[in-house]
Design an enzyme around this catalytic site. Structure first.
Site, PDB file in Angstrom:
ATOM      1  CG  HIS A 162      36.075  41.038  54.088  1.00  0.00           C
ATOM      2  ND1 HIS A 162      37.099  41.183  52.956  1.00  0.00           N
ATOM      3  CD2 HIS A 162      36.633  41.157  55.144  1.00  0.00           C
ATOM      4  CE1 HIS A 162      38.081  41.697  53.803  1.00  0.00           C
ATOM      5  NE2 HIS A 162      37.873  41.575  55.100  1.00  0.00           N
ATOM      6  CG  ASP A 369      30.242  37.896  45.582  1.00  0.00           C
ATOM      7  OD1 ASP A 369      30.611  37.950  46.705  1.00  0.00           O
ATOM      8  OD2 ASP A 369      30.805  37.164  44.315  1.00  0.00           O
ATOM      9  CB  ALA A 375      34.301  40.924  38.532  1.00  0.00           C
ATOM     10  CE  LYS A 376      36.547  46.083  42.453  1.00  0.00           C
ATOM     11  NZ  LYS A 376      36.901  46.745  43.584  1.00  0.00           N
TER      12      LYS A 376
HETATM   13  C1  GDG Z   1      34.473  37.192  50.023  1.00  0.00           C
HETATM   14  C2  GDG Z   1      33.147  37.969  49.610  1.00  0.00           C
HETATM   15  C3  GDG Z   1      34.593  39.989  48.587  1.00  0.00           C
HETATM   16  C4  GDG Z   1      38.942  31.343  43.218  1.00  0.00           C
HETATM   17  N1  GDG Z   1      39.478  30.261  42.392  1.00  0.00           N
HETATM   18  C5  GDG Z   1      40.677  30.076  42.485  1.00  0.00           C
HETATM   19  C6  GDG Z   1      41.191  31.137  43.168  1.00  0.00           C
HETATM   20  N2  GDG Z   1      40.112  31.975  43.690  1.00  0.00           N
HETATM   21  C7  GDG Z   1      40.647  33.168  44.183  1.00  0.00           C
HETATM   22  C8  GDG Z   1      40.152  34.216  43.425  1.00  0.00           C
HETATM   23  C9  GDG Z   1      39.622  35.406  44.323  1.00  0.00           C
HETATM   24  C10 GDG Z   1      39.206  34.831  45.373  1.00  0.00           C
HETATM   25  O1  GDG Z   1      39.485  33.373  45.272  1.00  0.00           O
HETATM   26  C11 GDG Z   1      37.714  34.764  45.471  1.00  0.00           C
HETATM   27  O2  GDG Z   1      37.259  36.032  45.993  1.00  0.00           O
HETATM   28  P1  GDG Z   1      35.676  36.803  45.648  1.00  0.00           P
HETATM   29  O3  GDG Z   1      35.847  37.966  45.929  1.00  0.00           O
HETATM   30  O4  GDG Z   1      35.374  36.285  44.527  1.00  0.00           O
HETATM   31  O5  GDG Z   1      34.800  35.945  46.790  1.00  0.00           O
HETATM   32  P2  GDG Z   1      34.649  35.062  47.986  1.00  0.00           P
HETATM   33  O6  GDG Z   1      35.772  34.184  48.424  1.00  0.00           O
HETATM   34  O7  GDG Z   1      33.540  34.653  48.503  1.00  0.00           O
HETATM   35  O8  GDG Z   1      35.265  36.521  49.285  1.00  0.00           O
HETATM   36  C12 GDG Z   1      33.654  38.921  48.338  1.00  0.00           C
HETATM   37  C13 GDG Z   1      35.927  39.145  49.195  1.00  0.00           C
HETATM   38  O9  GDG Z   1      35.305  38.531  50.387  1.00  0.00           O
HETATM   39  C14 GDG Z   1      36.958  40.235  49.548  1.00  0.00           C
HETATM   40  O10 GDG Z   1      36.195  41.022  50.655  1.00  0.00           O
HETATM   41  O11 GDG Z   1      35.127  40.235  47.397  1.00  0.00           O
HETATM   42  O12 GDG Z   1      32.153  39.394  47.881  1.00  0.00           O
HETATM   43  O13 GDG Z   1      32.399  36.994  49.451  1.00  0.00           O
HETATM   44  O14 GDG Z   1      40.763  36.094  44.618  1.00  0.00           O
HETATM   45  O15 GDG Z   1      41.091  34.747  42.487  1.00  0.00           O
HETATM   46  N3  GDG Z   1      42.752  31.448  43.069  1.00  0.00           N
HETATM   47  C15 GDG Z   1      43.475  30.360  42.544  1.00  0.00           C
HETATM   48  N4  GDG Z   1      43.111  29.293  42.121  1.00  0.00           N
HETATM   49  C16 GDG Z   1      41.692  29.125  41.771  1.00  0.00           C
HETATM   50  O16 GDG Z   1      41.286  28.059  41.453  1.00  0.00           O
HETATM   51  N5  GDG Z   1      44.847  30.531  42.886  1.00  0.00           N
END
Ligand code: GDG
Length: 739
Positions: A162, A369, A375-376
């Site tokens: 990931h 990242d 972003a999505k």
């Molecule tokens: C790893 C990789 C890759 C955040 N704040 C709240 C909240 N979130 C949720 C977001 C999103 C998730 O957390 C974060 O996902 P990301 O993809 O941005 O980043 P990582 O946690 O670092 O994830 C990354 C991912 O794995 C998937 O393969 O994209 O690059 O580092 O879903 O919505 N959700 C809620 N409240 C919040 O305050 N409910």
């Protein structure tokens, strides 16, 4: 019957409450729930996220299995500290994100990481049946694929990373780099978010291990083929649709609109992590605010979910962010507004959707990242294409989201300008940029992502396998054993390096080991067996390694021979013209000079350019170039240019192992005509042995790859075992008593 899919991730998608277990609904859960139940029956294996007292474990386990389809791996607090916060988050995570300055390493963490990975693998092995699909996730479980393969090669093992995979020069900093890559390579299919990560992984594997690689494949030394693929993850699209259509969505939006009335909102959401670029972003906000006249009209909302708070770097980051925000608000606050609204906590999902949808711009600027789902998700909530996205070029998502304002997060002034551009954008331009991205993230969602990975995993290599018609050598054992027992003459022509003996990086060290010496002694004790070792090595090498055994020796691919029992070497190439060497040698020297790590070997009968110490990609490229050049230069010369394993070799066509073996066989007297001829080798130079046109030929290719041989042995060890089994222990008379 649906096929069983076992999903293995560090965390189970559950939260353990005091008296209740709730299932969380991340993208992966939705993705797997979206799979057709007729096709796949999914199960989870993972850590429930908190330490459970041993006496409570059976009860918790039963509930997890019955109500959530989850099999827990219980970890103590100490195990979780060393495995998760230590090795995974303080050692592997920083390197995967190009931050070796944050890399910390303690041998005790590594021990725990291995142990815990083995626990996960054991849990899989206890429940999986042959042919099941196993999908392992992420950097916490890098060793699990190889552990599974070692114990149960019949499983179909997938692995998805990931995070990014960095360039070799970064990854090589890790003290356990080899083991980690070997662990991953146990998988049949390895998935990455982008082609860039895939490319880095492939070149890292090629640099660290003796593997052969092509664009989307790696073949390990033991012949296992791992396919590499690009699978950009998506969001849980139906969940966003449901929430935006939900009864209370408008109400939540109105509340936020009321709270932030008269202000444009720029929204950032993330885990509090140094990869997410929060401090750099605050710098950009500073640049933007510095040039703004009316500071009452804009509000930056930063939602930072607490993350890895046991790790020192994260504690420092939090302190830095809070003090930076304090200074920024002090500097730019008016009587009516302070510009940054900072939430260090988690926001309820429905509120998050409402915030995404009322924001005037999304500001997503990680330093690096893997993908970035925020972003999505932000785009998913722009149903009317209303708000633009500012996105770091270093997020995997930037490769798909072409309508975003793409920024370099290290360039604070430029990011500041992009904020101004986003907030001043015309409705038409917003629509034009954001509309297609909204459609894209809703279409290519997590369910599609998972289905495409799992379908590829289930399909195997999709016909990309070598079309290998050779059967496993074990099938030839009865034929060989029978011939040896019959007392009739048996001839063997056996290559040495890579066939009888494992290849060494330094060929000078490849003397026979214990297992091989035992086999050679056994050869010598078999009265009806004549063995000839046939190699590309020099007579001196063969003398030094094998001189004391009563075997025939053929050196330099047939140019020199020595009969069994010592004696002198006989040249076989008096008639051969070596005038071509004067033409070829200067070209090889040119390549030697221009390719660090390469070397030229001058043999009497051939010239060899070696590139096994060269950067693998550069070496392969130069070798191809060299082979083409030599092909053109020697077009009218009786030589053959062979591109073999890490070598380009130029040999006379009047000399080959096949010609040498045929000559020896033809010279045998009538009463020594063999009942069986066994030829074995591992390299392209050995293929001429497999077509020598004997009626009683048994040909064996050792190691992977296409061949004209009828049988395949997996590696030298398997080949030695095959020979030893056929020969027996020698105590039984190997010759049938005369009737
Ligand atoms: C790893 C990789 C890759 C955040 N704040 C709240 C909240 N979130 C949720 C977001 C999103 C998730 O957390 C974060 O996902 P990301 O993809 O941005 O980043 P990582 O946690 O670092 O994830 C990354 C991912 O794995 C998937 O393969 O994209 O690059 O580092 O879903 O919505 N959700 C809620 N409240 C919040 O305050 N409910």
């Amino acid at each position: 019957m649906p096929r069983t899919l076992i999903n293995v991730s560090n965390r189970l998608p559950v939260t353990l409450g005091a008296d209740k277990i709730t299932k969380s609904s991340g993208g992966l859960v939705a993705a797997l729930e979206g799979l057709s139940r007729d096709e796949y029956a999914a199960r989870w294996i993972g850590w429930p996220g908190a330490a459970v007292e041993p006496d409570k474990q059976p009860e918790v386990e039963q509930t997890l299995i019955d109500e959530h389809g989850c099999l827990p791996v219980f970890l103590t607090r100490e195990e979780a500290d060393a495995f998760y916060e230590g090795f995974s988050n303080s050692s592997v995570w920083p390197l995967l994100h190009y931050m070796p300055n944050y890399l910390r390493y303690e041998p005790a963490w590594w021990d725990e990481y291995r142990k815990v990975n083995q626990r996960f693998a054991d849990r899989v092995l206890a429940t999986a049946r042959d042919g099941d699909l196993v999908w392992v996730h992420d950097y916490q479980l890098l060793l699990v694929p190889a552990m599974l393969r070692a114990a149960r090669p019949s499983l179909r093992i997938g692995f998805f990373l990931h995070t990014p995979f960095p360039a070799y020069d970064i990854f090589r900093c890790h003290p356990r780099r080899r083991e980690l890559v070997e662990g991953m390579l146990g998988a049949d299919l390895l998935g990455f978010h982008t082609f860039g990560y895939l490319r880095h992984f492939r070149s890292t594997a090629a640099n660290l291990l003796s593997v052969e690689t092509e664009i989307t494949r790696v073949r390990t030394a033991d012949g296992h083929r791992a396919l590499l693929g690009v699978y950009p993850i998506g969001i849980n699209a139906p969940k966003f649709d449901r929430t935006l259509d939900g009864a209370d969505h408008r109400e939540r939006q109105e509340k936020f609109r009321h709270t932030f009335e008269g202000k444009q909102i720029v929204l950032s959401v993330e885990r509090m992590d140094y990869t997410k670029g929060i401090l750099h972003r605050l710098e950009a906000v500073d640049c933007y605010l510095a040039g703004l006249e009316d500071r009452d009209k804009v509000k930056f909302i930063f939602v930072s979910v607490p993350s890895r708070e046991g790790v020192e770097e994260y504690q420092e980051l939090r302190a830095d962010v809070e003090s930076r925000i304090g200074r920024l608000n002090g500097k730019y606050a008016t009587l009516h507004n302070s510009p940054v609204h900072f939430i260090h906590g988690s926001v309820e999902f429905a509120d998050l959707c409402a915030l995404y949808s009322i924001a005037d711009a999304g500001l997503v600027t990680p330093l690096i990242d893997g993908m970035n789902l925020v972003a999505k998700e932000f785009l998913a909530c722009q149903r009317d294409g209303a708000a633009p996205l500012i996105l770091s070029e270093f997020a995997g998502a930037a490769e798909e989201l072409f309508g975003a304002l793409i920024v370099n997060p290290y360039d604070a002034a430029a990011v500041g300008k992009s904020i101004a551009q986003a907030l001043a954008m015309s409705p038409e331009e917003k629509q034009h940029r954001t509309g297609p991205m909204h459609a894209r993230v809703m279409r290519h969602d997590a369910a599609r992502w998972a289905k495409s990975f799992i379908d590829d995993l289930a399909a195997g290599d999709g016909g990309e396998a070598d079309h290998d018609t050779a059967a496993d050598v074990s099938g030839a054992a009865p034929q060989l054993a029978q011939a040896l027992r019959s007392g009739a003459p048996v001839e063997m022509f056996l290559d040495y390096d890579g066939t009888l003996r494992e290849l060494e990086r330094d060929p000078a060290t490849a003397r026979p080991g214990d297992a091989l010496r035992a086999l050679l002694d056994r050869f010598a004790a078999q009265p009806n067996l004549a063995v000839t070792i046939i190699s590309g090595r020099t007579p001196d090498d063969l003398d030094a390694f094998l001189g004391k055994f009563p075997f025939g020796l053929i050196a330099e691919h047939g140019a020199a021979m020595r009969a069994p029992g010592g004696g002198s070497w006989q040249r076989q190439d008096e008639q051969v013209d070596y005038g071509w060497q004067a033409l070829v040698l200067p070209i090889l020297r040119l390549y030697e000079g221009g390719t660090p790590g390469s070397s030229v070997e001058e043999k009497r009968t051939s010239l060899v350019w070696h590139y096994r110490r060269v950067d693998p990609e550069f070496g392969a490229w130069k070798a191809k170039q060299l082979a083409e050049t030599l092909g053109a230069v020697t077009a009218n010369t009786p030589v053959q240019v062979r591109h073999g394993k890490q070598i380009v070799e130029i040999v006379s066509t009047q000399i080959s192992k096949g010609i040498a073996a045929s000559r020896l066989l033809a010279a045998l007297p009538q009463d020594r005509q063999p009942a069986l001829v066994l030829c074995a080798g591992d390299d392209t130079t050995d293929e001429s042995l497999f077509t020598i046109g004997s009626d009683n030929l048994l040909s064996v290719k050792v190691g992977p790859g296409p061949t004209a041989a009828s049988y395949h042995a997996r590696d030298p060890a398997a080949f030695r075992r095959f020979l030893m089994d056929a020969l027996g222990d020698g105590r039984q008379p190997a010759v049938c008593p005369a009737r």
